[in-house]
Design a protein around this motif. Structure first.
Motif, PDB file in Angstrom:
ATOM      1  N   GLY A 171      15.647   2.406  -2.963  1.00  0.00           N
ATOM      2  CA  GLY A 171      15.694   3.547  -3.464  1.00  0.00           C
ATOM      3  C   GLY A 171      14.457   4.364  -4.109  1.00  0.00           C
ATOM      4  N   VAL A 172      13.033   3.662  -3.879  1.00  0.00           N
ATOM      5  CA  VAL A 172      11.931   4.220  -4.402  1.00  0.00           C
ATOM      6  C   VAL A 172      11.282   5.160  -3.213  1.00  0.00           C
ATOM      7  CG1 VAL A 172       9.643   3.527  -5.448  1.00  0.00           C
ATOM      8  CG2 VAL A 172      11.699   2.381  -5.947  1.00  0.00           C
ATOM      9  N   ALA A 173      10.910   6.536  -3.801  1.00  0.00           N
ATOM     10  CA  ALA A 173      10.366   7.381  -2.828  1.00  0.00           C
ATOM     11  C   ALA A 173       8.698   6.781  -2.710  1.00  0.00           C
ATOM     12  CB  ALA A 173      10.370   8.711  -3.442  1.00  0.00           C
ATOM     13  N   PRO A 174       8.343   6.771  -1.568  1.00  0.00           N
ATOM     14  CA  PRO A 174       6.959   6.600  -1.404  1.00  0.00           C
ATOM     15  C   PRO A 174       5.979   7.584  -1.936  1.00  0.00           C
ATOM     16  CG  PRO A 174       7.950   6.562   0.702  1.00  0.00           C
ATOM     17  CD  PRO A 174       8.903   7.050  -0.222  1.00  0.00           C
ATOM     18  N   GLY A 175       4.731   7.164  -2.372  1.00  0.00           N
ATOM     19  CA  GLY A 175       3.808   8.242  -3.044  1.00  0.00           C
ATOM     20  C   GLY A 175       3.653   7.737  -4.328  1.00  0.00           C
ATOM     21  N   ASP A 176       2.016   8.237  -4.831  1.00  0.00           N
ATOM     22  CA  ASP A 176       1.882   8.033  -6.142  1.00  0.00           C
ATOM     23  C   ASP A 176       1.800   6.495  -6.622  1.00  0.00           C
ATOM     24  OD1 ASP A 176       1.098  10.799  -6.205  1.00  0.00           O
ATOM     25  OD2 ASP A 176       3.109  11.267  -6.698  1.00  0.00           O
ATOM     26  N   GLY A 177       1.710   5.514  -5.826  1.00  0.00           N
ATOM     27  CA  GLY A 177       1.675   4.323  -6.196  1.00  0.00           C
ATOM     28  C   GLY A 177       3.262   3.875  -6.525  1.00  0.00           C
ATOM     29  N   ARG A 178       4.244   4.614  -6.418  1.00  0.00           N
ATOM     30  CA  ARG A 178       5.569   3.981  -6.699  1.00  0.00           C
ATOM     31  C   ARG A 178       6.282   2.716  -6.051  1.00  0.00           C
ATOM     32  NH1 ARG A 178       6.137   9.898  -7.014  1.00  0.00           N
ATOM     33  NH2 ARG A 178       6.632  10.107  -4.948  1.00  0.00           N
ATOM     34  N   ILE A 179       5.635   2.621  -5.027  1.00  0.00           N
ATOM     35  CA  ILE A 179       6.238   1.436  -4.166  1.00  0.00           C
ATOM     36  C   ILE A 179       5.444  -0.046  -4.741  1.00  0.00           C
ATOM     37  CG2 ILE A 179       6.311   0.112  -1.781  1.00  0.00           C
ATOM     38  CD1 ILE A 179       8.352   2.449  -1.886  1.00  0.00           C
ATOM     39  N   VAL A 180       4.038   0.253  -5.010  1.00  0.00           N
ATOM     40  CA  VAL A 180       3.284  -0.745  -5.555  1.00  0.00           C
ATOM     41  C   VAL A 180       3.709  -1.173  -6.787  1.00  0.00           C
ATOM     42  CG1 VAL A 180       1.000  -1.580  -6.062  1.00  0.00           C
ATOM     43  CG2 VAL A 180       1.384  -0.302  -3.989  1.00  0.00           C
ATOM     44  N   SER A 181       4.201  -0.460  -7.683  1.00  0.00           N
ATOM     45  CA  SER A 181       4.627  -0.484  -9.045  1.00  0.00           C
ATOM     46  C   SER A 181       6.150  -1.082  -9.023  1.00  0.00           C
ATOM     47  CB  SER A 181       4.646   0.845  -9.902  1.00  0.00           C
ATOM     48  OG  SER A 181       5.243   0.870 -11.177  1.00  0.00           O
TER      49      SER A 181
END
Length: 70
Positions: free
Chosen positions: A36-46
């Motif tokens: 459910g996490v939108a890609p971008g701004d490091g959200r996936i890595v976080s």
């Protein structure tokens, strides 16, 4: 001259190679743990970092190889 841009081309190729490596190694974990996490701004890595105990070793190793665990 064309050779002036060569360094930038290699940087882009390297970044794309890293993204492909990361995606190949972490794709299943991203789908499973961060659907459910939108890609971008490091959200996936976080998201992956928050779910590190559930992460597969291949993804952890890829993140470590790419210095994403800091």
């Amino acid at each position: 001259p064309l050779h002036q841009n060569y360094k930038h081309v290699k940087t882009i190729e390297s970044a794309l190679g890293n993204a492909n490596y990361f995606g190949a190694r972490c794709g299943p974990d991203i789908d499973r743990l961060c659907a459910g996490v939108a890609p971008g701004d490091g959200r996936i890595v976080s998201c992956l970092k928050k779910n590190m105990p559930s992460m597969e070793k291949r993804c952890y190793d890829a993140m470590n190889d790419l210095n994403l665990l800091m």
